[in-house]
Design a protein around this motif. Sequence first.
Motif, PDB file in Angstrom:
ATOM      1  N   ASN A 290     -18.299  -7.756  23.964  1.00 25.87           N
ATOM      2  CA  ASN A 290     -17.039  -7.006  23.963  1.00 25.87           C
ATOM      3  C   ASN A 290     -16.159  -7.371  25.165  1.00 25.87           C
ATOM      4  OD1 ASN A 290     -17.817  -5.708  21.616  1.00 25.87           O
ATOM      5  ND2 ASN A 290     -18.640  -3.896  22.718  1.00 25.87           N
ATOM      6  N   ARG A 291     -16.780  -7.611  26.318  1.00 30.88           N
ATOM      7  CA  ARG A 291     -16.010  -7.990  27.502  1.00 30.88           C
ATOM      8  C   ARG A 291     -15.333  -9.330  27.307  1.00 30.88           C
ATOM      9  NH1 ARG A 291     -16.045  -6.101  32.538  1.00 30.88           N
ATOM     10  NH2 ARG A 291     -17.881  -4.814  32.076  1.00 30.88           N
TER      11      ARG A 291
ATOM     12  N   ALA B  38     -12.401  -8.902  25.004  1.00 33.81           N
ATOM     13  CA  ALA B  38     -11.280  -8.237  25.693  1.00 33.81           C
ATOM     14  C   ALA B  38     -10.516  -9.218  26.555  1.00 33.81           C
ATOM     15  CB  ALA B  38     -11.801  -7.075  26.536  1.00 33.81           C
TER      16      ALA B  38
ATOM     17  N   LYS C 119     -11.887  -3.210  27.159  1.00 29.06           N
ATOM     18  CA  LYS C 119     -13.157  -3.189  26.450  1.00 29.06           C
ATOM     19  C   LYS C 119     -13.199  -2.033  25.451  1.00 29.06           C
ATOM     20  CE  LYS C 119     -18.136  -2.939  27.340  1.00 29.06           C
ATOM     21  NZ  LYS C 119     -19.190  -2.815  28.391  1.00 29.06           N
TER      22      LYS C 119
END
Length: 455
Positions: free
Chosen positions: A22-23, A26, A33
């Motif tokens: 997810n990071r 992003a 995030k």
Amino acid sequence: MSVKESRRVFVIEQAIEGNITNRQAAEVLGLSKRQIIRLKERVKTEGVTGLVHKNRGRESKQRIPKETRERIVKLAQDSLHNASCQQIAEILEEFYNIDVSSKTVNRILKKNNIPLSHTHRSSKLKRSRKRLPQEGLLSQIDASPFEWLEDRGPMLSLHGSIDDATSKVQGLHFELHECLFGYLKLIQQVAQNFGIPKSIYSDRHTIFFSPKEDKLSISEELSGQTVPLTQFGRAISELGIRHIPARSPQAKGRIERLWGTLQKRLTIELRMAGISTIEAANEFLPDFIKRFNQRFAVVPDNPKLTYSPCPSLDKLEEILSWHQERKASHGSYISYLGHIYQLVDSNGKVIPLTPKSTVKVLTHLDGSFSALYADKYYLLQELLIPPKEKVKNGSKNTSTKKPYIPAADHPWRHMVINKFKRPNSNSNSSSNSNSNSNDNSSLVDERGVTKSVSH
């Protein structure tokens, strides 16, 4: 689906499959995030369409209503044609309570294929004169002949004055032609509304400066004048205003640029008000000047005003008038503009005038007359029948003189009309008989001289 949305779908699918964290997602999409987690949940429940913006296909709440857009288009085609987008936006806010920006007006007009009379042009490199630091130091005046009323009335000349430090319009006045009366009314507005400016900047029109330069009379030279003053020059000189002539229109560019602005804005507002006469146009100007100065006036470097105080109304009326000199007649009256006038005081008493003395006649801005005689002001009273002149002592009265009749022996009676005319026989016989019957007769010799002979 746009390229941005397609890229977002690809990255979110990779995050759902576990290929990226997810990071990392992003960082790629430039989102937080937490936002990535929300987008993943939306894709799982709604599919790929969940990433499409929810306002797609819906009108924005900030969009201008259709009725308002149609009204703007109608006004731009009717009463506001040839107006700039900025002026249309200002008029809509002031008169129609419609708050839109000039750029919004521009987009609406372009979308409806309405030609714009004003387009943005890059400014030219030029060297301009710096403004004077204080209001009242310099006023630029001029007149602009233009079809201000369009086809509703005659062509008019607008006389105007603008302050150099603030670009504040100090006065406006309509006349049929550029004339002295229009400029005197203009100075009256400036003096009463602001005060007396220190100097005036104008062109070299004969209203301002006499064409007879270097042709001064002896009295003018003794008084220290360098050029003969016109009526306008005399008026502002008595008010203590310095008069500066401009050598070119560019030298007084501030007033020249004002005409370009007024020929668009003022013409449109006169059209909206339905004005078709010069009287109504002059009544409209004070409110227009107030609104114009609120929009375009700037703050000077020094806020202190430099206007001189305005004189009293009577004194100002005396100065801003047409001055003409007349000689008094023997009947204590003067002739002015084809009429005969006597001077009267406030009680109606006729003032006796010394023959051939000088009387200064003042024609005021309201059309009335007054006179200055022996440093005092008087009213003028018209005489329908001029009084008879007094006869000087010792002069003969020629009205009873009888015609002169020569005596019988006057030489005129013996004048020979044509000495070379040959007499006929009848005249000879009659002359011979007359010469014999008379004791004395006259003969003419060869030189034509008459002689008397005795029988």
